[in-house]
Design a protein around this motif. Structure first.
Motif, short mmCIF file in Angstrom:
data_model
loop_
_atom_site.label_atom_id
_atom_site.label_comp_id
_atom_site.label_asym_id
_atom_site.label_seq_id
_atom_site.Cartn_x
_atom_site.Cartn_y
_atom_site.Cartn_z
N THR A 82 6.70 -11.75 6.21
CA THR A 82 5.36 -11.25 6.51
C THR A 82 5.22 -9.78 6.14
O THR A 82 4.15 -9.33 5.72
N ALA A 83 6.30 -9.05 6.30
CA ALA A 83 6.29 -7.62 5.98
C ALA A 83 7.70 -7.19 5.67
O ALA A 83 8.68 -7.88 5.98
N SER A 84 7.82 -6.01 5.08
CA SER A 84 9.15 -5.45 4.82
C SER A 84 9.12 -3.95 5.00
O SER A 84 8.08 -3.31 4.85
N LEU A 85 10.27 -3.41 5.35
CA LEU A 85 10.47 -1.97 5.48
C LEU A 85 11.69 -1.64 4.65
O LEU A 85 12.81 -2.06 4.97
N ASP A 139 10.52 -14.33 1.38
CA ASP A 139 9.08 -14.45 1.63
C ASP A 139 8.81 -14.12 3.09
O ASP A 139 8.72 -15.00 3.94
N VAL A 161 9.19 2.54 2.53
CA VAL A 161 8.01 1.83 2.03
C VAL A 161 7.78 0.57 2.85
O VAL A 161 8.68 -0.25 3.04
N VAL A 162 6.54 0.42 3.33
CA VAL A 162 6.14 -0.78 4.06
C VAL A 162 5.34 -1.67 3.10
O VAL A 162 4.38 -1.22 2.49
N SER A 163 5.76 -2.92 2.97
CA SER A 163 5.03 -3.89 2.17
C SER A 163 4.56 -5.02 3.07
O SER A 163 5.15 -5.28 4.12
N GLY A 164 3.51 -5.71 2.65
CA GLY A 164 2.96 -6.77 3.48
C GLY A 164 2.09 -6.21 4.57
O GLY A 164 1.48 -5.14 4.42
N ASP A 165 2.03 -6.88 5.70
CA ASP A 165 1.16 -6.48 6.81
C ASP A 165 1.85 -5.41 7.65
O ASP A 165 2.83 -5.69 8.34
N PRO A 166 1.35 -4.17 7.64
CA PRO A 166 2.01 -3.09 8.38
C PRO A 166 2.01 -3.30 9.89
O PRO A 166 2.81 -2.69 10.60
#
Length: 238
Positions: A202-205, A200, A224-229
């Motif tokens: 804030t963001a992922s790359l 969990d 791919v960026v997920s969450g807050d870029p």
């Protein structure tokens, strides 16, 4: 990854960088480095590797050695770079991985420079390929193991140097290499890089090692960026 592998990669990436730079020509723009020409790109890598040559004889705990100014003339610049590259690789090979040398950010030694120059040269080879071939360079895909090492190097050596103004966590996952990192960001503090202990974030790359390597160096990428870029954007490099 072994010391001599990094030296081999530096040579291979430099050879490809030079070929792409000559194909593009010195006045061509470098789309991945806005405002740069190929001439400036080659001058940059030549100056960096000239400084490494000096760093090998500099006091490990001393000040940064003053670097040489590469020539402006294109042919002379290429010759200057060829000579400094050869000298750097020869000196590193002769000294081996455990020899002292000045380096930045609390690092030192020939092992640091072998790794750093492999990735410095690879990323700027990518820049030269974009200058020569445009936005798409499908002929270039970095080996997953090498790219994953590059991800580790940029996170632990580069990103970890720069304070951020956000607080949160970023999961960085090089899927095909089976490696992942958790970057913990705190306001007005330098990032902490560790193994992922949570999902969990804030963001992922996420992507192939090749794609994540490019993305962390702010080059065109399919990661791919997920969450807050904004949190991925906060991972700064020089």
């Amino acid at each position: 990854m072994e010391f001599h592998y990094f030296l081999e990669q530096t040579r291979q990436q430099a050879t490809a960088l030079r070929a792409a730079a000559v194909t593009a020509g010195p006045d061509a723009g470098v789309p991945t480095c806005p405002g740069w020409t190929v001439h400036r790109l080659v001058r940059h890598i030549a100056r960096v590797q000239a400084q490494v040559v000096l760093a090998l004889d500099a006091e490990a705990s001393g000040d940064a050695p003053r670097t040489e100014r590469p020539p402006e003339d294109w042919d002379e610049l290429l010759a200057f770079w060829d000579e400094r590259l050869d000298t750097m690789l020869t000196e590193l090979a002769e000294r081996g991985p455990g020899a002292p040398a000045w380096a930045f950010a609390g690092n030192s030694g020939t092992g640091f420079w072998a790794r750093r120059q492999a990735h410095e040269t690879a990323i700027h080879r990518l820049d030269a390929e974009h200058a020569a071939h445009g936005n798409e360079v499908p002929h270039l895909v970095f080996d997953p193991e090498f790219a994953a090492d590059g991800v580790d190097e940029v996170l632990t050596i580069m990103v970890a140097r720069f304070p951020t103004d956000v607080a949160g966590t970023v999961l960085v996952h090089a899927a095909d290499a089976g490696r992942a990192w958790l970057v913990t960001l705190s306001e007005d503090a330098t990032p902490e890089i560790g193994k992922p202990t949570e999902l969990d974030t804030t963001a992922s790359l996420v992507g192939t090692a090749d794609a994540v390597y490019r993305a962390l160096w702010k080059r065109p990428s399919t990661a791919v960026v997920s969450g807050d870029p904004a949190f991925v954007a906060a991972l700064r490099t020089p």
